[in-house]
Write an enzyme that holds these catalytic residues in place. Structure first.
Site, PDB file in Angstrom:
ATOM      1  N   CYS A  43       0.822  -1.212   0.000  1.00 56.18           N
ATOM      2  CA  CYS A  43       0.000   0.000   0.000  1.00 56.18           C
ATOM      3  C   CYS A  43       0.857   1.262   0.000  1.00 56.18           C
ATOM      4  O   CYS A  43       0.680   2.145  -0.838  1.00 56.18           O
ATOM      5  CB  CYS A  43      -0.929   0.002   1.217  1.00 56.18           C
ATOM      6  SG  CYS A  43      -1.843   1.542   1.374  1.00 56.18           S
ATOM      7  N   LYS A  51       0.272   5.165  -6.219  1.00 53.90           N
ATOM      8  CA  LYS A  51      -0.723   5.158  -7.313  1.00 53.90           C
ATOM      9  C   LYS A  51      -1.569   6.423  -7.270  1.00 53.90           C
ATOM     10  O   LYS A  51      -1.798   7.079  -8.281  1.00 53.90           O
ATOM     11  CB  LYS A  51      -1.590   3.904  -7.181  1.00 53.90           C
ATOM     12  CG  LYS A  51      -2.746   3.745  -8.130  1.00 53.90           C
ATOM     13  CD  LYS A  51      -4.038   4.377  -7.702  1.00 53.90           C
ATOM     14  CE  LYS A  51      -4.596   3.986  -6.375  1.00 53.90           C
ATOM     15  NZ  LYS A  51      -5.061   2.635  -6.246  1.00 53.90           N
ATOM     16  N   TYR A 177      -8.539  -3.714 -11.451  1.00 53.67           N
ATOM     17  CA  TYR A 177      -8.241  -2.443 -10.779  1.00 53.67           C
ATOM     18  C   TYR A 177      -6.970  -1.800 -11.347  1.00 53.67           C
ATOM     19  O   TYR A 177      -6.964  -0.644 -11.731  1.00 53.67           O
ATOM     20  CB  TYR A 177      -7.951  -2.693  -9.301  1.00 53.67           C
ATOM     21  CG  TYR A 177      -9.105  -2.929  -8.383  1.00 53.67           C
ATOM     22  CD1 TYR A 177      -9.556  -1.922  -7.538  1.00 53.67           C
ATOM     23  CD2 TYR A 177      -9.705  -4.179  -8.288  1.00 53.67           C
ATOM     24  CE1 TYR A 177     -10.580  -2.151  -6.629  1.00 53.67           C
ATOM     25  CE2 TYR A 177     -10.732  -4.408  -7.380  1.00 53.67           C
ATOM     26  CZ  TYR A 177     -11.160  -3.395  -6.561  1.00 53.67           C
ATOM     27  OH  TYR A 177     -12.161  -3.614  -5.668  1.00 53.67           O
ATOM     28  N   GLU A 181      -6.550   1.646 -13.510  1.00 55.62           N
ATOM     29  CA  GLU A 181      -5.941   2.804 -12.836  1.00 55.62           C
ATOM     30  C   GLU A 181      -4.713   3.296 -13.599  1.00 55.62           C
ATOM     31  O   GLU A 181      -4.549   4.503 -13.830  1.00 55.62           O
ATOM     32  CB  GLU A 181      -5.596   2.435 -11.390  1.00 55.62           C
ATOM     33  CG  GLU A 181      -6.867   2.216 -10.561  1.00 55.62           C
ATOM     34  CD  GLU A 181      -6.617   1.825  -9.114  1.00 55.62           C
ATOM     35  OE1 GLU A 181      -5.474   1.426  -8.782  1.00 55.62           O
ATOM     36  OE2 GLU A 181      -7.565   1.922  -8.304  1.00 55.62           O
ATOM     37  N   GLY A 261      -3.498  -9.654 -12.321  1.00 52.49           N
ATOM     38  CA  GLY A 261      -3.735 -10.297 -11.040  1.00 52.49           C
ATOM     39  C   GLY A 261      -2.463 -10.446 -10.220  1.00 52.49           C
ATOM     40  O   GLY A 261      -1.368 -10.098 -10.669  1.00 52.49           O
ATOM     41  N   HIS A 435     -26.146  20.677  -2.549  1.00 57.49           N
ATOM     42  CA  HIS A 435     -26.336  21.138  -3.921  1.00 57.49           C
ATOM     43  C   HIS A 435     -25.305  22.195  -4.289  1.00 57.49           C
ATOM     44  O   HIS A 435     -25.003  23.042  -3.455  1.00 57.49           O
ATOM     45  CB  HIS A 435     -27.740  21.717  -4.059  1.00 57.49           C
ATOM     46  CG  HIS A 435     -28.085  22.077  -5.471  1.00 57.49           C
ATOM     47  ND1 HIS A 435     -28.313  21.122  -6.454  1.00 57.49           N
ATOM     48  CD2 HIS A 435     -28.217  23.284  -6.076  1.00 57.49           C
ATOM     49  CE1 HIS A 435     -28.586  21.738  -7.587  1.00 57.49           C
ATOM     50  NE2 HIS A 435     -28.535  23.042  -7.392  1.00 57.49           N
ATOM     51  N   GLU A 440     -25.467  14.271  -4.424  1.00 58.70           N
ATOM     52  CA  GLU A 440     -26.881  14.475  -4.098  1.00 58.70           C
ATOM     53  C   GLU A 440     -27.797  13.605  -4.963  1.00 58.70           C
ATOM     54  O   GLU A 440     -28.953  13.385  -4.603  1.00 58.70           O
ATOM     55  CB  GLU A 440     -27.279  15.940  -4.216  1.00 58.70           C
ATOM     56  CG  GLU A 440     -27.346  16.459  -5.637  1.00 58.70           C
ATOM     57  CD  GLU A 440     -27.811  17.920  -5.725  1.00 58.70           C
ATOM     58  OE1 GLU A 440     -28.751  18.301  -5.025  1.00 58.70           O
ATOM     59  OE2 GLU A 440     -27.193  18.681  -6.504  1.00 58.70           O
TER      60      GLU A 440
HETATM   61  P1  NDP Z   1      -7.605  -8.058 -10.665  1.00 53.00           P
HETATM   62  O1  NDP Z   1      -7.890  -9.402 -10.171  1.00 53.00           O
HETATM   63  O2  NDP Z   1      -8.443  -6.913 -10.224  1.00 53.00           O
HETATM   64  O3  NDP Z   1      -7.602  -8.056 -12.257  1.00 53.00           O
HETATM   65  C1  NDP Z   1      -6.836  -8.945 -12.985  1.00 53.00           C
HETATM   66  C2  NDP Z   1      -7.191  -8.768 -14.440  1.00 53.00           C
HETATM   67  O4  NDP Z   1      -6.283  -9.504 -15.239  1.00 53.00           O
HETATM   68  C3  NDP Z   1      -8.590  -9.255 -14.774  1.00 53.00           C
HETATM   69  O5  NDP Z   1      -9.163  -8.378 -15.692  1.00 53.00           O
HETATM   70  C4  NDP Z   1      -8.327 -10.628 -15.381  1.00 53.00           C
HETATM   71  O6  NDP Z   1      -9.288 -10.992 -16.332  1.00 53.00           O
HETATM   72  C5  NDP Z   1      -7.014 -10.387 -16.069  1.00 53.00           C
HETATM   73  N1  NDP Z   1      -6.194 -11.577 -16.202  1.00 53.00           N
HETATM   74  C6  NDP Z   1      -5.894 -12.490 -15.255  1.00 53.00           C
HETATM   75  N2  NDP Z   1      -5.066 -13.426 -15.746  1.00 53.00           N
HETATM   76  C7  NDP Z   1      -4.841 -13.109 -17.036  1.00 53.00           C
HETATM   77  C8  NDP Z   1      -4.078 -13.684 -18.065  1.00 53.00           C
HETATM   78  N3  NDP Z   1      -3.362 -14.788 -17.871  1.00 53.00           N
HETATM   79  N4  NDP Z   1      -4.088 -13.101 -19.285  1.00 53.00           N
HETATM   80  C9  NDP Z   1      -4.798 -11.974 -19.489  1.00 53.00           C
HETATM   81  N5  NDP Z   1      -5.540 -11.378 -18.547  1.00 53.00           N
HETATM   82  C10 NDP Z   1      -5.561 -11.929 -17.332  1.00 53.00           C
HETATM   83  O7  NDP Z   1      -6.066  -7.841 -10.332  1.00 53.00           O
HETATM   84  P2  NDP Z   1      -5.167  -6.559 -10.228  1.00 53.00           P
HETATM   85  O8  NDP Z   1      -3.801  -7.077 -10.450  1.00 53.00           O
HETATM   86  O9  NDP Z   1      -5.676  -5.433 -11.056  1.00 53.00           O
HETATM   87  O10 NDP Z   1      -5.333  -6.145  -8.708  1.00 53.00           O
HETATM   88  C11 NDP Z   1      -5.156  -7.124  -7.689  1.00 53.00           C
HETATM   89  C12 NDP Z   1      -6.019  -6.837  -6.514  1.00 53.00           C
HETATM   90  O11 NDP Z   1      -5.463  -5.767  -5.764  1.00 53.00           O
HETATM   91  C13 NDP Z   1      -7.432  -6.353  -6.868  1.00 53.00           C
HETATM   92  O12 NDP Z   1      -8.310  -7.399  -7.124  1.00 53.00           O
HETATM   93  C14 NDP Z   1      -7.804  -5.581  -5.648  1.00 53.00           C
HETATM   94  O13 NDP Z   1      -8.286  -6.465  -4.687  1.00 53.00           O
HETATM   95  C15 NDP Z   1      -6.479  -4.983  -5.203  1.00 53.00           C
HETATM   96  N6  NDP Z   1      -6.347  -3.587  -5.683  1.00 53.00           N
HETATM   97  C16 NDP Z   1      -7.197  -2.647  -5.170  1.00 53.00           C
HETATM   98  C17 NDP Z   1      -7.115  -1.338  -5.593  1.00 53.00           C
HETATM   99  C18 NDP Z   1      -8.069  -0.332  -5.042  1.00 53.00           C
HETATM  100  O14 NDP Z   1      -8.659  -0.588  -4.002  1.00 53.00           O
HETATM  101  N7  NDP Z   1      -8.290   0.813  -5.713  1.00 53.00           N
HETATM  102  C19 NDP Z   1      -6.123  -0.898  -6.573  1.00 53.00           C
HETATM  103  C20 NDP Z   1      -5.305  -1.968  -7.052  1.00 53.00           C
HETATM  104  C21 NDP Z   1      -5.413  -3.256  -6.620  1.00 53.00           C
HETATM  105  P3  NDP Z   1     -10.609 -11.812 -15.949  1.00 53.00           P
HETATM  106  O15 NDP Z   1     -11.554 -10.832 -15.354  1.00 53.00           O
HETATM  107  O16 NDP Z   1     -11.067 -12.357 -17.251  1.00 53.00           O
HETATM  108  O17 NDP Z   1     -10.182 -12.871 -14.989  1.00 53.00           O
END
Ligand code: NDP
Length: 450
Positions: A43, A51, A177, A181, A261, A435, A440
């Site tokens: 974080c 971020k 996410y 972002e 991910g 407002h 709102e």
């Molecule tokens: P996410 O799980 O949010 O997203 C991963 C993305 O990658 C999905 O769109 C997924 O697609 C895609 N994906 C997964 N594997 C592959 C692959 N092999 N090839 C192509 N695409 C793939 O992960 P992030 O890394 O963005 O973030 C991790 C976690 O961290 C979040 O889930 C959240 O919990 C936390 N986070 C929170 C934030 C906030 O609160 N603002 C900011 C950043 C992170 P599909 O949907 O098809 O599986």
């Protein structure tokens, strides 16, 4: 009871680990914490905080463009990535110092190095052995790379925070996410961004209307968002990178970022010596008190892959410390946790999506509106906000709220209190608005859509 060096040894000084260590020490426990990188964890060091600082920087770009509608002229600013990263680094170092001082003030002993289990109640760090009655694993997660040829040429969010220069053209892989972002960050900084997502829409699991609305807004903001497309290979070509897509097309960019991910940090921890069970994804299995399969060993935060958000890790760490060292057993409540994506515009939700509500309740009422934000009236920016409430008709309770628009993250926090307090649609209706605001809209939604 055996005489251990510490009552609690925490592995990982991120959000969850630091909170647990400080609270346990406050309850009188003798606590140590180990961190191999920098205090503060994902974080503070390479997640939420940097971020958001980069997001602020990127908002000036569209802001300068919009200013003409408000009478400003001669807006031709340039941006220094190097200055931004230096300022961001200084802020992170300041925050890391605060974390250190808080731990020291609480009497927590800090170890720098990689801690590994060497047996029940025993940790090895920097070649020495340390014993503890209770051990907490709070090691977080790390970016996962897609298994495609050339994946080693991709960067991750970890690298993006410290690039020597901002790439002129970047491909961002993923629809979650981090992808949304960073697409907004580089787009706002005037870079050419293509976002490549394998699914039919970004942000799987979010409310479908929010997903579609945000997808349209990201495209309108200038991001080349491509859906239903896989990256099949990446290769270096004449100083640039070529991204080969499942459509047969190849895109030339200067950087490719994988935001596909994250994986739990459970390897090289010596977990096999203590019989801590993992799930199929490599996350540590825990019960509602964050207890692992091994007595005396607990885990909190992203390493347990429950709800991977900083406030959740902090809540889990605090509840663990109160339970084990404060004599106040507290299980974790993951219901109605608000969440926000700091895309541009932002998207935020609390409670159930429309689809989840329809699966749970017999009669669901939807209230919503899309509107042009007031700022766009003069800037002429082609932008629409979305506000939506999901209501269980049998009780009139609002069970979900969703918003896309400027400051959505700030707005959803207050709505989350209302939903946690079981507010009804009638409660929303009798609340007066502030407002003129986007917020709102939540208290002026009168006509039921479905
Ligand atoms: P996410 O799980 O949010 O997203 C991963 C993305 O990658 C999905 O769109 C997924 O697609 C895609 N994906 C997964 N594997 C592959 C692959 N092999 N090839 C192509 N695409 C793939 O992960 P992030 O890394 O963005 O973030 C991790 C976690 O961290 C979040 O889930 C959240 O919990 C936390 N986070 C929170 C934030 C906030 O609160 N603002 C900011 C950043 C992170 P599909 O949907 O098809 O599986």
């Amino acid at each position: 009871m055996q005489n251990y060096d510490f009552d609690l040894f925490v592995i990982g000084a991120g959000s969850g680990g630091v909170r647990a260590a400080r609270v346990a020490a406050g309850h009188g426990a003798r606590v140590a914490i180990a961190e191999e990188y920098r205090l503060g964890g994902t974080c503070v060091i390479r997640g939420c905080v940097p971020k958001k600082l980069l997001m602020y920087a990127s908002q000036f770009g569209p802001g300068f463009a919009d200013s003409a509608g408000f009478g400003w002229s001669r807006m031709d600013p340039s941006h220094s990535w190097t200055s931004l990263i230096a300022a961001k680094n200084a802020e992170i170092t300041r925050l890391e110092g605060i974390y250190r001082r808080l731990l020291e003030a609480a009497g927590v002993e800090i170890f720098t190095g990689r801690a590994q289990f060497s047996g029940p109640n025993e940790i090895t760090i920097n070649g020495a052995s340390v014993s503890a009655n209770t051990i907490l694993i709070a090691t977080g997660a790390t970016p996962a790379m897609p298994a495609v040829p050339g994946a080693q040429l991709m960067i991750t969010s970890n690298d993006a925070f410290d690039l020597p220069a901002a790439p002129d053209r970047i491909a961002i892989v993923g629809g979650g996410y981090i992808a949304c972002e960073f697409a907004g960050i580089f787009n706002g900084l005037g870079r050419k961004v293509v976002q490549l997502h394998r699914g039919s829409q970004i942000l799987r699991g979010f409310d479908d209307e929010l997903r579609n609305h945000l997808g349209d807004e990201l495209s309108k903001s200038g991001i080349d968002l491509r859906l239903g497309v896989d990256v099949v290979a990446v290769e270096r070509q004449r100083g640039a990178l070529s991204v080969h897509l499942s459509t047969g097309e190849a895109i030339e960019v200067d950087a490719v970022m994988a935001a596909t991910g994250r994986m739990c940090n459970t390897w090289r921890l010596g977990l096999e010596t203590v019989d801590v069970a993992l799930d199929i994804n490599g996350a540590i299995k825990v019960d509602e008190f964050s207890q692992t399969s091994c007595p005396g060993v607990y885990a909190v935060g992203d390493v347990t892959n429950r709800l991977n958000l900083t406030p959740v890790a902090i809540h889990e760490g605090h509840a663990f410390a109160d339970t084990i060292f404060g004599g106040k057993p507290r299980s974790i409540d993951h219901a109605n946790v608000p969440f926000a994506v700091f895309s541009q515009p932002q998207a935020a939700s609390v409670g159930l999506s429309e689809a989840q509500a329809r699966a749970r309740y017999a009669d669901v009422a939807i209230y919503g509106s899309t509107l042009r934000p007031m700022r766009a009236a003069l800037s002429q920016r082609n932008e629409k906000a979305l506000v939506k409430l999901v209501v269980d008709e049998s009780t009139d309770r609002v069970v979900g709220a969703h918003i896309v628009g400027a400051d959505a993250a700030e707005i959803i926090q207050g709505i989350a209190v209302a939903i946690k307090a079981k507010a009804t649609k009638a409660d929303f209706d009798t609340t007066l608005g502030v407002h003129p605001t986007l917020a709102e809209e939540f208290v002026t939604l009168r006509s039921r859509r479905t």
